[in-house]
Design a protein around this motif. Structure first.
Motif, PDB file in Angstrom:
ATOM      1  N   ARG A  24       0.848  -1.177   0.000  1.00 17.38           N
ATOM      2  CA  ARG A  24       0.000   0.000   0.000  1.00 17.38           C
ATOM      3  C   ARG A  24       0.888   1.232   0.000  1.00 17.38           C
ATOM      4  NH1 ARG A  24      -2.190   2.219   4.737  1.00 17.38           N
ATOM      5  NH2 ARG A  24      -3.329   4.048   4.115  1.00 17.38           N
ATOM      6  N   ARG A  26       2.061   4.929   0.659  1.00 21.61           N
ATOM      7  CA  ARG A  26       1.823   5.950   1.672  1.00 21.61           C
ATOM      8  C   ARG A  26       1.898   7.309   1.015  1.00 21.61           C
ATOM      9  NH1 ARG A  26       1.803   4.535   6.720  1.00 21.61           N
ATOM     10  NH2 ARG A  26       2.412   6.585   7.444  1.00 21.61           N
ATOM     11  N   MET A 103       3.253   6.521  10.779  1.00 19.80           N
ATOM     12  CA  MET A 103       2.023   6.112  11.457  1.00 19.80           C
ATOM     13  C   MET A 103       0.810   6.084  10.532  1.00 19.80           C
ATOM     14  SD  MET A 103       2.898   5.631  14.607  1.00 19.80           S
ATOM     15  CE  MET A 103       1.403   5.688  15.555  1.00 19.80           C
ATOM     16  N   PRO A 104      -0.128   5.194  10.832  1.00 19.47           N
ATOM     17  CA  PRO A 104      -1.428   5.301  10.171  1.00 19.47           C
ATOM     18  C   PRO A 104      -2.190   6.457  10.824  1.00 19.47           C
ATOM     19  CG  PRO A 104      -1.449   3.515  11.755  1.00 19.47           C
ATOM     20  CD  PRO A 104      -0.047   4.057  11.730  1.00 19.47           C
ATOM     21  N   ARG A 105      -2.931   7.197  10.058  1.00 20.43           N
ATOM     22  CA  ARG A 105      -3.690   8.364  10.561  1.00 20.43           C
ATOM     23  C   ARG A 105      -2.810   9.267  11.427  1.00 20.43           C
ATOM     24  NH1 ARG A 105      -8.931   8.753   9.733  1.00 20.43           N
ATOM     25  NH2 ARG A 105      -9.215   9.810  11.706  1.00 20.43           N
ATOM     26  N   GLU A 163      -0.903  12.834  -1.649  1.00 16.56           N
ATOM     27  CA  GLU A 163      -1.415  11.474  -1.807  1.00 16.56           C
ATOM     28  C   GLU A 163      -0.700  10.816  -2.977  1.00 16.56           C
ATOM     29  OE1 GLU A 163      -3.499   9.679   0.085  1.00 16.56           O
ATOM     30  OE2 GLU A 163      -3.529  11.372   1.465  1.00 16.56           O
TER      31      GLU A 163
END
Length: 172
Positions: A24, A26, A103-105, A163
């Motif tokens: 995925r 980032r 980190m996620p979020r 993004e």
């Protein structure tokens, strides 16, 4: 075998799982924008500290951070306090950079970290021996400086984060 309610079954052959070959992606971080914004935030935080001290000491006559005979600016502790606000903003920039990379979020974590740091900054003046009005003024000033750092870095992080492009998406 029938699918559970909701239409998804663990062994559904149409279900697509990401493979190790397709990690995925980032969002990328533009470090130059992030750190330029962090430096700007640090300057603003130091100026908020200075203006706050001048307001509290000069206008309201509440003596914080130095003796009452030190005048509206105070003494070297005023400069140290403004420098501390600058340093906290630089440290917060480093924290948000690390969170964005790992980190996620990340901004959810950053907001929580900053709110807890602000809470500490607001509570600390009440742990020292001083007049109540000085404690309240210092706590209020710490709150304003912390919220300034939080809001500015939250905006800067949003601008400094891009993004990843989706495969096949057109570049504009």
């Amino acid at each position: 075998m029938s699918a559970p309610q909701g239409g998804w079954a663990e062994n559904d052959p149409t279900r697509r799982y990401p493979s190790a070959a397709e990690p995925r992606q980032r969002p990328s971080v533009d470090a130059a924008k992030l750190w330029a914004g962090g430096f700007g935030t640090a300057v603003v935080a130091a100026l908020v500290a200075l203006v706050g001290i001048l307001l509290v000491r000069g206008v309201f006559g509440i003596h914080i951070l130095s003796p009452s005979d030190a005048g509206a600016y105070g003494d070297a502790t005023t400069t140290t306090y403004a420098g501390g606000a600058f340093g906290v903003a630089i440290l917060a920039t480093a924290v948000v950079h690390m969170l964005l990379l790992l980190m996620p979020r990340p901004m959810s974590f950053f907001v929580w970290i900053m709110l807890l740091v602000i809470a500490v900054g607001v509570l600390i003046p009440f742990t020292v021996v001083a007049d109540l009005d000085s404690q309240i003024a210092t706590a209020g000033l710490n709150l304003v400086i912390g919220l300034c750092i939080l809001s500015l870095l939250n905006s800067v992080a949003g601008i400094a984060t891009r993004e990843p492009r989706q495969p096949g998406a057109a570049a504009y």
